[in-house]
Structure formats: C-alpha cells, structure tokens
Enzyme design. Structure first.
Site, mmCIF file in Angstrom:
data_model
loop_
_atom_site.group_PDB
_atom_site.id
_atom_site.type_symbol
_atom_site.label_atom_id
_atom_site.label_comp_id
_atom_site.label_asym_id
_atom_site.label_seq_id
_atom_site.Cartn_x
_atom_site.Cartn_y
_atom_site.Cartn_z
ATOM 1 C CB CYS A 77 -0.915 0.009 1.219
ATOM 2 S SG CYS A 77 -1.956 1.479 1.354
ATOM 3 C CB CYS A 83 -1.980 4.711 6.660
ATOM 4 S SG CYS A 83 -3.607 4.101 7.170
ATOM 5 C CB CYS A 86 -1.679 -1.837 7.689
ATOM 6 S SG CYS A 86 -3.169 -2.219 6.741
ATOM 7 C CB CYS A 161 -8.094 0.775 1.915
ATOM 8 S SG CYS A 161 -7.947 -0.241 3.416
ATOM 9 C CG PHE A 287 -21.912 -13.233 23.702
ATOM 10 C CD1 PHE A 287 -22.072 -12.069 24.446
ATOM 11 C CD2 PHE A 287 -21.509 -14.386 24.353
ATOM 12 C CE1 PHE A 287 -21.818 -12.058 25.813
ATOM 13 C CE2 PHE A 287 -21.255 -14.389 25.720
ATOM 14 C CZ PHE A 287 -21.411 -13.226 26.449
ATOM 15 C CG ASP A 355 -18.191 -14.306 17.870
ATOM 16 O OD1 ASP A 355 -17.135 -13.857 18.365
ATOM 17 O OD2 ASP A 355 -18.570 -14.012 16.726
ATOM 18 C CB CYS A 381 -12.054 -10.357 17.688
ATOM 19 S SG CYS A 381 -12.917 -9.306 18.872
#
Length: 430
Positions: A77, A83, A86, A161, A287, A355, A381
């Site tokens: 990128c 940025c 990332c 992106c 969830f 989750d 996550c």
C-alpha cells in the site's frame, strides 16, 4: 510479546546516535521490534524487524539505523509509511504468519497453557475486508478521509486501501461528498459492503437534518449507488435494503451494526464451528448478534440464539421469519454479561457456541465451567480474553482440543481465533 512500544523513526542513517547499536531480536504483540540494551531491558522500536539495528537518540527514543532484516518486504500500500491502519505490511509472509500465530500462543502461555494445541494461521487475501471504519475531517471546504497515523491524532487522507473490498475503495470520493453535504467538522463512518450496495453509517454532531441536506445526501447515494446512508443510527436515505447472505439466509443489518469484517473469514469460522459440534441436536448460540452462526447451526440443530443487542436481535428475528429449511431458532434477548445462562439452563444443550465482544465472556465462561455441556466452541477476536476464559473452562473440567487462529484483520495486531473444548457428560440421575 509485549503491549507497549517506544516511538521510533524509520531513518537509516546513524547521525545523532548515542551508545552502541542494538540488534532487534523479536517482535512484540503490537508489531514493534524488540532489542535489549546493555542492562538487559527491552527496547521497543516501531517498524523494526528481527535482524535490524537500532540506536538511541538524544531524546531517549530509538530509531532504525540499519534495515538488515532478511524478512523485510515491500509494503503493497502506498499509504503504509504514514497510515496507522496497518502495522505489518513490511513483514515477509513467513515472519508475518509466525508473528500472528505467536500472538495467540503467547496469550495462552500467559494463562498456563505451555503446550496449547495452536493450529496454523488461516489467512485471507487482499481486498477482502467488507467492513471498515473511517474518520473524516473537514477544513476549508476539503474533506480528508482515512485512518489516523500510528500513535497520533493526525489523519492520513487515503486514496486506496489494500485490505478493503474494491467497492469500498471506489466509494471514497462519494463518502467525502456525503460528509461535505452534512457540513460537519469531523465524522466517523462505518462502511459495510452488502449485496445491494454500501451501507454507510455516519456518526457526527448534527442536531437535525434539513430537507435540502437530506435531498443532497440522496443525490450522493444515488450517484455512488449506496444502499443506505444513516446518521447517528437513523436512516436518512434508503435506496435498497442492505442485504447479507448468512449461511443461505438473507439478513438486513441495522445501521452500524456489528458484522464479521471479512466474509471469507466468517465462512471459515462457521466451518470450524460446525465441524466441532458434530451431530449436536440442541445448541446454544451465545452473543449471537445477527446470526452469523445461528442460521448455519439451524441447518442441523435446534438453536437458542441469545444476545442483548436489540437491533441485531430484531434483524435476526426478521430474517428467521423468511428463512427456509431451518430447524427452530428461539431468540432470547438477554444480557449474558450480567445474567449468564446457568448450569441448570445449560443442561439441555449438546453444544454451546459463543462469540463475545473483545472484553470476553468471563461470567458466562465460569457458568459454563460448572455445567455438563459436552462441547464448547469459543470464537473470539481477542486472544487474551479468550485464553482467560478458556482457563476457567479447563479449570472446570473441560479439555482444550484445538485453537485455530484466523487472520480476519489483515496486517493488524488483531487475530480471530476458535477454541474447541470438550467435557465428558455425566450420566443423568434416575
């Protein structure tokens, strides 16, 4: 792995160095290179990779003075150097994969799992992220749109992106126009690619929308084929009902509602989950959100779908009314953080899928640990809270069978993971 990092430049000259050069030995959880000074203390240097050399500046921070790592790659990128969206585009594929897996491994090690069964990283490709959150700032008639620079409030105005689906990148000019029409100084935009067009949810300080502004937004939406534009949770323009295909069921998400970031990753999570539950006939999906797992489970089992997100549960219930070929799905609006399903309520289930958000499901995990549910599939996550809650389950008699990292958040420090746990079911008393 470590959370904290010392801000460093990416300069390659040695001017202004104090003391000897240090060689970077490892990567931290935030992607920073880790070196050791003469006293053995860890030094964290942004953008440095194992094999690079760093040196201390006069202000006490460190900078890269030799990019000698064999694992340095060319970022795909053009915005990567500035940025903060990332962190890891400069890593080779081998180093990147190892770093991501190690984040999960280290989280479990910190909870006492020295030999956790961590599988290899499941990867996703460029241009796969269907949901992004952007920041917009308007000044002197121009709108900047993108992500903040790393460790800064400065906004990087992006033109592309590499992680987002092409439809999102193509819509950047239209998203700027939408913010300009609103006439706000700053806004947050949650953008979701759906089967009927982009669903754009804007959060900004706007007291009311006048008819001229609404008409102008409608023109922008029409020009750029946005399905819906919402402001602070209220739809302003709806050209088409946003649609998601979730396990063969059409679901209309609420404005700005949570959706798995990558459709490909969501499908992999479903596959791992379905393989783990086997022939379970009664499953609790805790969830559950929009039903990312509920509808797939309902192809083979009766499902209790529980969550405290009212808009998401409304979308799930509406979608269920029109779905075909499903076994019964019972929606339950319930705050599982404050009022988890207890061992008695869990008796009827052959498997539980959960989750939760990044904070994890501490109370629900502890309740599950006291239950006799034979199979638990925990999707998360956040490897740190996942490992914490798995510790509770294992302490309650479950055996950790597998942990599979899924790279849903490409080039970031975030990792999705699926943990599968089993517990022998006690025979019921007669």
């Amino acid at each position: 792995m470590a959370d904290d990092a010392t801000t460093a430049s990416n300069g390659s000259d040695g001017s202004g160095d104090l003391g000897p050069r240090l060689r970077v030995e490892a990567l931290g959880r935030q992607g920073d290179g880790i070196a050791r000074d003469a006293a053995g203390s860890a030094v964290f240097v942004a953008m440095a990779l194992p094999g690079d050399e760093v040196a201390r500046r006069e202000d006490g921070t460190y900078k890269i003075v030799a990019t000698t790592s064999p694992d340095r790659a060319v970022p795909p990128c053009p915005h990567f150097s500035s940025c903060g969206g990332c962190l890891a585009q400069h890593m080779s594929a081998k180093l990147y994969t190892s770093w991501k897996r190690d984040i999960v491994t280290e989280a479990f090690r910190q909870q006492g799992f020295a030999d956790a069964p961590i599988a290899g990283l499941v990867s996703v490709g460029h241009g796969s992220r269907r949901r992004v959150v952007l920041t917009a700032q308007a000044k002197a008639g121009a709108v900047r749109l993108g992500y903040h620079a790393r460790g800064s409030h400065d906004l990087v105005d992006i033109t592309t992106c590499v992680v987002a689906v092409p439809a999102v990148t193509a819509a950047l000019p239209g998203l700027r126009k939408a913010v300009s029409v609103l006439g706000v100084a700053e806004a947050r935009l949650s953008v979701l690619a759906t089967s009927t067009g982009l669903d754009v949810a804007i959060t900004a300080e706007v007291k009311r929308i006048t008819p001229p502004v609404a008409n102008a937004l409608a023109l922008v939406a029409g020009e750029h084929r946005f399905a819906r534009v919402s402001l602070n949770g209220e739809p302003i323009v709806t050209r088409a009902v946003p649609g998601l295909d979730i396990a063969g069921v059409s679901v209309a998400p609420p404005p700005g509602g949570f959706v798995q970031a990558v459709a490909e990753a969501e499908e992999m999570l479903r596959t791992l989950m379905l393989d783990a539950i086997g022939n379970a006939k009664r499953v609790a999906d805790l969830f559950c959100g929009l039903g990312a797992f509920s509808f797939a489970l309902a192809r083979k089992a009766r499902v209790l779908a529980a969550d405290n997100d009212k808009p998401a549960m409304a979308s799930l219930t509406q979608a269920m009314r029109h779905a075909q070929g499903l076994k019964p799905v019972t929606p339950l609006l319930r705050d599982l953080f404050r009022d988890p399903l207890g061992p008695k309520e869990l008796e009827e289930f052959d498997a539980v899928v959960l989750d939760p958000p990044r904070a994890g499901a501490d109370a629900q995990a502890r309740a599950l640990a006291r239950s006799d549910v034979p199979t638990v599939v925990y999707v998360s996550c956040n490897p740190q809270t996942l490992a914490r809650d798995v510790r509770s389950l294992v302490d309650g008699g479950f055996a950790l069978e597998a942990v599979t990292p899924v790279d849903q958040f490409l080039y970031s420090e975030h990792v999705e993971a699926v943990a599968v746990l089993r517990k022998p079911r006690r025979p019921k008393r007669r």
